[in-house]
Design a protein around this motif. Structure first.
Motif, PDB file in Angstrom:
ATOM      1  N   GLU A   1      81.098  27.768  98.161  1.00 51.94           N
ATOM      2  CA  GLU A   1      82.524  27.503  97.959  1.00 51.94           C
ATOM      3  C   GLU A   1      82.881  26.078  98.372  1.00 51.94           C
ATOM      4  O   GLU A   1      83.680  25.405  97.716  1.00 51.94           O
ATOM      5  CB  GLU A   1      83.358  28.514  98.755  1.00 51.94           C
ATOM      6  CG  GLU A   1      83.214  29.957  98.284  1.00 51.94           C
ATOM      7  CD  GLU A   1      83.661  30.144  96.850  1.00 51.94           C
ATOM      8  OE1 GLU A   1      84.664  29.522  96.452  1.00 51.94           O
ATOM      9  OE2 GLU A   1      82.991  30.896  96.109  1.00 51.94           O
ATOM     10  N   ARG A   2      82.267  25.608  99.449  1.00 53.29           N
ATOM     11  CA  ARG A   2      82.531  24.233  99.896  1.00 53.29           C
ATOM     12  C   ARG A   2      82.001  23.229  98.871  1.00 53.29           C
ATOM     13  O   ARG A   2      82.656  22.223  98.574  1.00 53.29           O
ATOM     14  CB  ARG A   2      81.871  23.992 101.255  1.00 53.29           C
ATOM     15  CG  ARG A   2      82.647  24.528 102.418  1.00 53.29           C
ATOM     16  CD  ARG A   2      83.859  23.642 102.760  1.00 53.29           C
ATOM     17  NE  ARG A   2      83.409  22.321 103.245  1.00 53.29           N
ATOM     18  CZ  ARG A   2      83.632  21.181 102.592  1.00 53.29           C
ATOM     19  NH1 ARG A   2      84.277  21.177 101.436  1.00 53.29           N
ATOM     20  NH2 ARG A   2      83.208  20.032 103.102  1.00 53.29           N
ATOM     21  N   ALA A   3      80.813  23.489  98.340  1.00 55.52           N
ATOM     22  CA  ALA A   3      80.247  22.579  97.345  1.00 55.52           C
ATOM     23  C   ALA A   3      81.103  22.559  96.080  1.00 55.52           C
ATOM     24  O   ALA A   3      81.311  21.501  95.471  1.00 55.52           O
ATOM     25  CB  ALA A   3      78.813  22.996  97.013  1.00 55.52           C
ATOM     26  N   ASP A   4      81.628  23.722  95.685  1.00 57.79           N
ATOM     27  CA  ASP A   4      82.513  23.777  94.516  1.00 57.79           C
ATOM     28  C   ASP A   4      83.779  22.955  94.754  1.00 57.79           C
ATOM     29  O   ASP A   4      84.270  22.270  93.848  1.00 57.79           O
ATOM     30  CB  ASP A   4      82.887  25.231  94.201  1.00 57.79           C
ATOM     31  CG  ASP A   4      81.784  25.962  93.457  1.00 57.79           C
ATOM     32  OD1 ASP A   4      80.859  25.290  92.968  1.00 57.79           O
ATOM     33  OD2 ASP A   4      81.851  27.206  93.367  1.00 57.79           O
ATOM     34  N   ALA A   5      84.312  23.041  95.966  1.00 63.77           N
ATOM     35  CA  ALA A   5      85.510  22.266  96.293  1.00 63.77           C
ATOM     36  C   ALA A   5      85.221  20.766  96.230  1.00 63.77           C
ATOM     37  O   ALA A   5      86.039  19.977  95.728  1.00 63.77           O
ATOM     38  CB  ALA A   5      86.019  22.653  97.683  1.00 63.77           C
ATOM     39  N   GLU A   6      84.061  20.370  96.723  1.00 59.25           N
ATOM     40  CA  GLU A   6      83.684  18.954  96.663  1.00 59.25           C
ATOM     41  C   GLU A   6      83.488  18.507  95.211  1.00 59.25           C
ATOM     42  O   GLU A   6      83.855  17.389  94.839  1.00 59.25           O
ATOM     43  CB  GLU A   6      82.395  18.724  97.458  1.00 59.25           C
ATOM     44  CG  GLU A   6      82.557  18.845  98.959  1.00 59.25           C
ATOM     45  CD  GLU A   6      83.512  17.806  99.519  1.00 59.25           C
ATOM     46  OE1 GLU A   6      83.498  16.653  99.026  1.00 59.25           O
ATOM     47  OE2 GLU A   6      84.291  18.139 100.435  1.00 59.25           O
ATOM     48  N   ALA A   7      82.902  19.378  94.386  1.00 56.81           N
ATOM     49  CA  ALA A   7      82.699  19.032  92.977  1.00 56.81           C
ATOM     50  C   ALA A   7      84.033  18.867  92.262  1.00 56.81           C
ATOM     51  O   ALA A   7      84.207  17.961  91.437  1.00 56.81           O
ATOM     52  CB  ALA A   7      81.863  20.113  92.297  1.00 56.81           C
ATOM     53  N   LYS A   8      84.982  19.743  92.579  1.00 54.99           N
ATOM     54  CA  LYS A   8      86.306  19.626  91.976  1.00 54.99           C
ATOM     55  C   LYS A   8      86.968  18.318  92.380  1.00 54.99           C
ATOM     56  O   LYS A   8      87.585  17.629  91.551  1.00 54.99           O
ATOM     57  CB  LYS A   8      87.170  20.811  92.402  1.00 54.99           C
ATOM     58  CG  LYS A   8      88.533  20.835  91.743  1.00 54.99           C
ATOM     59  CD  LYS A   8      89.301  22.090  92.121  1.00 54.99           C
ATOM     60  CE  LYS A   8      90.660  22.110  91.428  1.00 54.99           C
ATOM     61  NZ  LYS A   8      91.429  23.342  91.758  1.00 54.99           N
ATOM     62  N   ALA A   9      86.819  17.968  93.645  1.00 57.74           N
ATOM     63  CA  ALA A   9      87.365  16.688  94.106  1.00 57.74           C
ATOM     64  C   ALA A   9      86.630  15.525  93.448  1.00 57.74           C
ATOM     65  O   ALA A   9      87.219  14.469  93.181  1.00 57.74           O
ATOM     66  CB  ALA A   9      87.253  16.597  95.628  1.00 57.74           C
ATOM     67  N   GLY A  10      85.352  15.721  93.164  1.00 56.70           N
ATOM     68  CA  GLY A  10      84.568  14.668  92.535  1.00 56.70           C
ATOM     69  C   GLY A  10      85.044  14.320  91.137  1.00 56.70           C
ATOM     70  O   GLY A  10      84.887  13.183  90.679  1.00 56.70           O
ATOM     71  N   THR A  11      85.640  15.288  90.434  1.00 56.60           N
ATOM     72  CA  THR A  11      86.116  15.014  89.071  1.00 56.60           C
ATOM     73  C   THR A  11      87.247  13.996  89.052  1.00 56.60           C
ATOM     74  O   THR A  11      87.537  13.406  88.009  1.00 56.60           O
ATOM     75  CB  THR A  11      86.609  16.317  88.401  1.00 56.60           C
ATOM     76  OG1 THR A  11      87.728  16.841  89.131  1.00 56.60           O
ATOM     77  CG2 THR A  11      85.509  17.355  88.356  1.00 56.60           C
ATOM     78  N   GLU A  12      87.894  13.795  90.186  1.00 62.46           N
ATOM     79  CA  GLU A  12      89.023  12.864  90.256  1.00 62.46           C
ATOM     80  C   GLU A  12      88.575  11.435  90.553  1.00 62.46           C
ATOM     81  O   GLU A  12      89.396  10.511  90.544  1.00 62.46           O
ATOM     82  CB  GLU A  12      90.007  13.342  91.325  1.00 62.46           C
ATOM     83  CG  GLU A  12      90.561  14.743  91.041  1.00 62.46           C
ATOM     84  CD  GLU A  12      91.428  15.260  92.168  1.00 62.46           C
ATOM     85  OE1 GLU A  12      91.606  14.507  93.158  1.00 62.46           O
ATOM     86  OE2 GLU A  12      91.922  16.397  92.070  1.00 62.46           O
TER      87      GLU A  12
END
Length: 335
Positions: free
Chosen positions: A121-132
């Protein structure tokens, strides 16, 4: 690790004894796929984890997880394929880390996504932030291949939609084209699938087929119902009354288009053929084989001779038989 429709991002989170020890994220732009992001995340995770282990010598075992099966299975594999640069870097990093100390181990494993697993879940959150994040667009091979396949499939379906159905297969031609084989192809036993295809195309051991191509064969049905047609066998032949309820489960009226051109109908028709033996040369169910090998090696000599003779006659009609073949057939006739 995850991707957004607008852009594709990746994220990595590292833990040691339950404590978060490193975090990194990145963006791959608009022309990359989730697979590319997952593989890039595995590359970054492998690099960061091995570097951390080298700084903390008590760390001997590394476990890297991702929720993308394709990326996990291809990560440690040197071959020319999409993502091969990341695959090369992962392989090089892993090999070097293991060669330095025989006590070290490293595993790259799949974990389920969206199951409240803390690290995932933490990695998914970081990936979502990475799209920005800002990123220069580079078209990946995975993205290019997907685009080509999508355009080809779209063109294929356009041609399919505007081509009027014709021939014996017309009534069954209801399923739009797609790349992957459908369930009636992959989940039907080989011999039954053969008869199912013959039934759908109307090129089968069938009176109406004999009438067109093999006029010396008997064209009537053994039940006494006149010309043996595909409709007759599926809908009315008394030889198969015992099993016709299988077809009615798919469609009470047993409409051919549904039985031969829909997923539910094909499942029912395949089951009906397996139970009844319809569309075999004898019209009876084959003896069941005990192993797949026996089924694959089955050689019904009567059917084989019939098909060979039929094909030979048609080739001769069109002048396609070689002289040696014709001479051999004349010898067989004299014998």
């Amino acid at each position: 690790m995850a991707g957004q429709p607008e852009s594709t991002g990746w994220g990595v989170v590292g833990y040691h004894k339950g404590r978060e020890v490193f975090t990194v994220r990145g963006c791959m732009g608009h022309k990359a796929e989730v697979y590319d992001a997952e593989l890039t995340g595995l590359e970054k995770a492998t690099t960061l984890a091995t570097e951390y282990a080298k700084r903390h010598r008590q760390v001997k075992h590394i476990h890297v997880h991702a929720d993308n099966t394709a990326a996990v299975t291809s990560a440690y594999e040197l071959k020319p394929a999409p993502g091969q640069l990341q695959m090369f870097n992962i392989t090089h990093t892993v090999d070097k880390f293991l060669e330095e100390n025989d006590e070290r181990t490293i595993s790259i494993e799949w974990c389920p996504g969206h199951e409240d697993i803390k690290g995932n879940e933490r990695a998914d959150a970081e990936a979502k932030a990475g799209t920005e994040l800002r990123a220069q667009d580079h078209t990946t091979l995975t993205n290019a291949k997907r685009g080509v396949k999508e355009r080809a499939l779209e063109k294929w379906r356009e041609e399919w939609q505007k081509t009027p159905p014709a021939g014996g297969f017309a009534i069954a031609n209801r399923l739009p084209p797609r790349w992957k084989p459908r369930e009636h192809v992959t989940h039907t036993p080989r011999e039954v699938f053969s008869r199912l295809t013959q039934c759908r195309t109307k090129h089968a051991f069938l009176g109406e087929y004999y009438a067109r191509f093999v006029p010396d064969e008997h064209t009537g049905c053994t039940c006494g119902g006149g010309l043996q047609t595909r409709e007759h066998i599926l809908q009315a032949c008394t030889n198969y009354d015992e099993h016709r309820h299988i077809l009615r489960e798919a469609d009470e009226q047993m409409e051919l288009g549904i039985l031969l051109g829909t997923k539910k109908g094909l499942e029912a028709t395949a089951k009906f053929l397996a139970k009844s033996g319809a569309f075999t040369k004898t019209g009876k169910r084959r003896e069941q084989k005990t192993t797949p090998e026996e089924e694959d090696n089955e050689n019904d000599e009567e059917e084989e001779r019939w098909w060979r003779r039929m094909e030979g006659d048609r080739e001769a009609d069109f002048g396609l038989v070689e002289e040696d073949d014709e001479e051999g057939r004349r010898e067989e006739t004299r014998e």
